[in-house]
Design a protein around this motif. Structure first.
Motif, PDB file in Angstrom:
ATOM      1  N   TRP A 194       0.535  -0.694   0.293  1.00  0.00           N
ATOM      2  CA  TRP A 194       0.043  -0.101  -0.122  1.00  0.00           C
ATOM      3  C   TRP A 194       0.679   1.195  -0.394  1.00  0.00           C
ATOM      4  O   TRP A 194       0.526   2.025  -0.569  1.00  0.00           O
ATOM      5  CB  TRP A 194      -1.017   0.105   0.926  1.00  0.00           C
ATOM      6  N   PHE A 195       1.571   1.459   1.198  1.00  0.00           N
ATOM      7  CA  PHE A 195       2.992   2.287   0.851  1.00  0.00           C
ATOM      8  C   PHE A 195       3.252   2.682  -0.271  1.00  0.00           C
ATOM      9  O   PHE A 195       3.823   4.092  -0.930  1.00  0.00           O
ATOM     10  CB  PHE A 195       3.370   1.994   1.895  1.00  0.00           C
ATOM     11  N   ASP A 196       3.947   1.885  -1.327  1.00  0.00           N
ATOM     12  CA  ASP A 196       4.186   1.677  -2.230  1.00  0.00           C
ATOM     13  C   ASP A 196       3.677   2.411  -3.005  1.00  0.00           C
ATOM     14  O   ASP A 196       3.792   2.902  -4.131  1.00  0.00           O
ATOM     15  CB  ASP A 196       4.753   0.741  -3.369  1.00  0.00           C
ATOM     16  N   ARG A 197       2.053   2.361  -3.079  1.00  0.00           N
ATOM     17  CA  ARG A 197       1.674   2.327  -4.547  1.00  0.00           C
ATOM     18  C   ARG A 197       0.725   3.897  -4.035  1.00  0.00           C
ATOM     19  O   ARG A 197       1.082   4.668  -4.582  1.00  0.00           O
ATOM     20  CB  ARG A 197       0.200   2.550  -4.222  1.00  0.00           C
ATOM     21  N   ILE A 198       1.246   5.209  -2.688  1.00  0.00           N
ATOM     22  CA  ILE A 198       0.509   5.839  -2.965  1.00  0.00           C
ATOM     23  C   ILE A 198       2.459   6.610  -2.908  1.00  0.00           C
ATOM     24  O   ILE A 198       1.689   7.762  -2.804  1.00  0.00           O
ATOM     25  CB  ILE A 198       0.017   6.656  -1.018  1.00  0.00           C
ATOM     26  N   LEU A 199       3.063   5.787  -2.939  1.00  0.00           N
ATOM     27  CA  LEU A 199       4.681   7.203  -3.168  1.00  0.00           C
ATOM     28  C   LEU A 199       5.251   6.714  -4.271  1.00  0.00           C
ATOM     29  O   LEU A 199       5.648   5.733  -4.847  1.00  0.00           O
ATOM     30  CB  LEU A 199       5.828   6.830  -2.264  1.00  0.00           C
ATOM     31  N   THR A 200       5.371   8.092  -4.958  1.00  0.00           N
ATOM     32  CA  THR A 200       5.633   8.507  -6.469  1.00  0.00           C
ATOM     33  C   THR A 200       6.544   9.319  -6.688  1.00  0.00           C
ATOM     34  O   THR A 200       6.024  10.788  -5.869  1.00  0.00           O
ATOM     35  CB  THR A 200       4.843   8.167  -7.766  1.00  0.00           C
ATOM     36  N   PRO A 201       7.328  10.111  -7.360  1.00  0.00           N
ATOM     37  CA  PRO A 201       8.333  11.334  -7.144  1.00  0.00           C
ATOM     38  C   PRO A 201       6.501  12.247  -7.621  1.00  0.00           C
ATOM     39  O   PRO A 201       7.049  13.603  -8.081  1.00  0.00           O
ATOM     40  CB  PRO A 201       8.688  11.067  -8.313  1.00  0.00           C
ATOM     41  N   ARG A 202       6.292  11.866  -8.215  1.00  0.00           N
ATOM     42  CA  ARG A 202       5.311  12.955  -8.715  1.00  0.00           C
ATOM     43  C   ARG A 202       3.857  13.192  -8.118  1.00  0.00           C
ATOM     44  O   ARG A 202       3.279  13.878  -8.170  1.00  0.00           O
ATOM     45  CB  ARG A 202       4.361  12.847 -10.409  1.00  0.00           C
ATOM     46  N   THR A 203       3.024  12.477  -6.765  1.00  0.00           N
ATOM     47  CA  THR A 203       2.446  12.448  -6.337  1.00  0.00           C
ATOM     48  C   THR A 203       3.129  12.668  -4.678  1.00  0.00           C
ATOM     49  O   THR A 203       2.579  13.568  -4.496  1.00  0.00           O
ATOM     50  CB  THR A 203       1.202  11.395  -6.164  1.00  0.00           C
ATOM     51  N   LEU A 204       2.834  11.811  -3.989  1.00  0.00           N
ATOM     52  CA  LEU A 204       3.499  12.227  -2.194  1.00  0.00           C
ATOM     53  C   LEU A 204       4.550  11.543  -2.639  1.00  0.00           C
ATOM     54  O   LEU A 204       5.208  10.497  -2.709  1.00  0.00           O
ATOM     55  CB  LEU A 204       2.363  11.312  -1.782  1.00  0.00           C
ATOM     56  N   VAL A 205       5.458  11.764  -1.575  1.00  0.00           N
ATOM     57  CA  VAL A 205       7.482  11.942  -1.071  1.00  0.00           C
ATOM     58  C   VAL A 205       7.870  11.703   0.055  1.00  0.00           C
ATOM     59  O   VAL A 205       7.018  12.471   0.842  1.00  0.00           O
ATOM     60  CB  VAL A 205       8.551  13.139  -2.264  1.00  0.00           C
TER      61      VAL A 205
END
Length: 277
Positions: A194-205
């Motif tokens: 789940w944490f993997d899914r919410i973190l991306t360089p363009r969304t949440l860091v």
């Protein structure tokens, strides 16, 4: 000439006990502009308001007496307050509060204070599959909301920052003994996914991990028992998750770990980040 915005997150594990242990002195010494607090566990009329003379508290106690409760301490009055994330199942528990703030320098901010359920293991002697699934349902609903809230903030020209006790160590760097904890709540595969899914360089860091990409920890929670705190055998489960623009403005940050066991304010230590504005 740039200035700095100091923002903290702190699971206080009971605001009255935390204040007796020095929360007011920590506030006076560190002078944060904004603090997201979790596990406040206190009725409105019993809050130790004298502990934060420079801040105002926006507080969602929930309806579970003596449990949960989240808030935001801010030097500035919010322009909007939202309690909960639109869930008829979870919003009464006092686990999420969101405010819009307009600091005198830097971009306007939407700030969320979050306390995720601890959950339980799905296998083994202490397994409680229903408790685990309840946490996963909470996370699914929260994840959908964070996407909407982040997009809404961006449309309004605001940065978005959600902070708090996520009760998940995202990677092997985020707890001391990862091998021994692979079947324990907080380090289960579906929680980490789940944490993997919410973190991306363009969304949440993950702001602290961005500042310390290869460091073990810095841990933010230790059991009260034994020598865990002294030996720094703990977990990093308290986070700042920010939109990319705000994350890029972070110049320093980490855990305000107390100098000794006797000086601990809570079983968590505050996570503090300075952002250039």
């Amino acid at each position: 000439m740039s200035s700095t915005l100091r923002i903290a997150s702190a699971n206080v594990n009971g605001i009255r006990a935390c204040t007796r242990r020095g929360f007011d002195r920590w506030l006076a010494r560190r002078e944060p502009d904004i603090v997201a607090v979790q596990e406040v566990r206190c009725p409105h009329d019993e809050l130790p308001t004298g502990a934060w003379p420079e801040h105002r508290l926006i507080y969602h106690p929930g309806l579970l007496a003596g449990r949960n409760g989240v808030g935001v301490l801010s030097r500035w009055a919010p322009s909007a307050v939202r309690m909960g994330f639109g869930s008829r199942i979870y919003d009464h528990e006092g686990r999420y509060l969101e405010v819009d703030l307009e600091p005198p320098s830097g971009p306007p901010l939407t700030v969320g204070s979050l306390y995720v359920p601890k959950g339980a293991s799905w296998a083994g002697q202490d397994a409680d599959p229903e408790k685990h699934q309840r946490k996963m349902r909470f996370l699914a609903s929260l994840g959908n909301y964070l996407t909407r809230a982040r997009r809404q903030a961006v449309r309004q020209g605001r940065e978005f920052l959600v902070m708090g006790d996520f009760n998940i160590a995202h990677t092997r760097l985020d707890l001391t003994n990862w091998r021994a904890n692979q079947r324990n709540p907080g380090f289960l595969p579906d929680e980490r996914a789940w944490f993997d899914r919410i973190l991306t360089p363009r969304t949440l860091v993950d702001v602290v991990r961005r500042l310390h990409p290869d460091q073990q920890g810095p841990n933010s929670w230790w059991t009260w028992r034994g020598q865990a705190f002294v030996k720094d055998t703990g977990w990093r489960i308290d986070y700042h998750l920010a939109t990319p623009g705000l994350a890029a403005a972070a110049i320093s940050g980490g855990t305000d770990r107390e100098p000794s066991y006797e000086q601990r304010m809570s079983d968590h230590s505050p996570v503090v980040v300075d952002y250039r504005t």
